[in-house]
Motif scaffolding. Structure first.
Motif, PDB file in Angstrom:
ATOM      1  N   CYS A  15      -1.522  -3.929   0.299  1.00 30.91           N
ATOM      2  CA  CYS A  15      -2.660  -3.299  -0.385  1.00 30.91           C
ATOM      3  C   CYS A  15      -3.888  -4.200  -0.253  1.00 30.91           C
ATOM      4  O   CYS A  15      -3.793  -5.408  -0.441  1.00 30.91           O
ATOM      5  CB  CYS A  15      -2.315  -3.101  -1.860  1.00 30.91           C
ATOM      6  N   ASP A  16      -5.030  -3.612   0.070  1.00 29.04           N
ATOM      7  CA  ASP A  16      -6.292  -4.364   0.088  1.00 29.04           C
ATOM      8  C   ASP A  16      -7.305  -3.784  -0.891  1.00 29.04           C
ATOM      9  O   ASP A  16      -8.486  -4.123  -0.842  1.00 29.04           O
ATOM     10  CB  ASP A  16      -6.875  -4.429   1.503  1.00 29.04           C
TER      11      ASP A  16
ATOM     12  N   CYS B 297       0.821  -1.214   0.000  1.00 28.93           N
ATOM     13  CA  CYS B 297       0.000   0.000   0.000  1.00 28.93           C
ATOM     14  C   CYS B 297       0.857   1.267   0.000  1.00 28.93           C
ATOM     15  O   CYS B 297       1.835   1.367   0.734  1.00 28.93           O
ATOM     16  CB  CYS B 297      -0.900   0.004   1.236  1.00 28.93           C
TER      17      CYS B 297
ATOM     18  N   HIS C 261      -7.340   1.815  -2.139  1.00 29.00           N
ATOM     19  CA  HIS C 261      -6.961   2.969  -2.973  1.00 29.00           C
ATOM     20  C   HIS C 261      -8.024   3.280  -4.020  1.00 29.00           C
ATOM     21  O   HIS C 261      -8.161   4.427  -4.438  1.00 29.00           O
ATOM     22  CB  HIS C 261      -5.592   2.728  -3.640  1.00 29.00           C
TER      23      HIS C 261
ATOM     24  N   SER D 191      -5.171   1.241   3.532  1.00 31.09           N
ATOM     25  CA  SER D 191      -5.395  -0.197   3.553  1.00 31.09           C
ATOM     26  C   SER D 191      -5.703  -0.710   4.952  1.00 31.09           C
ATOM     27  O   SER D 191      -5.051  -0.335   5.924  1.00 31.09           O
ATOM     28  CB  SER D 191      -4.154  -0.925   3.020  1.00 31.09           C
TER      29      SER D 191
END
Ligand code: FES
Length: 74
Positions: A52-53, A41, A56, A46
């Motif tokens: 990163c999930d 991320c 964004h 996140s």
């Protein structure tokens, strides 16, 4: 260079992640332990930071920003 950031508390870029820490630092192991592809991320939204999930996407739609993850390939 112009910097556009959604202000967090106190005007910073990080609104919620690990605010109890003086500085958010993460270490990434490389070599045999590394996964073939990992997304990190860079938007500070996140729920699985530093990974990163997909948060964004919501941030970009809400702000007009264009941030995305750092992809690390083995
Ligand atoms: Fe932050 Fe994807 S969730 S870059």
């Amino acid at each position: 260079v112009a910097v556009r950031a959604e202000a967090g508390a106190g005007g910073g870029i990080n609104p919620t992640i690990r605010k109890e820490e003086e500085k958010v630092v993460d270490t990434v192991l490389t070599g045999e332990l590394a996964k073939p592809l990992t997304a990190y991320c860079r938007c500070w939204r996140s729920g699985t930071f530093p990974l990163c999930d997909g948060a964004h996407v919501k941030h970009n739609k809400a702000t007009g920003d264009n941030v995305g993850p750092l992809l690390v390939k083995k």
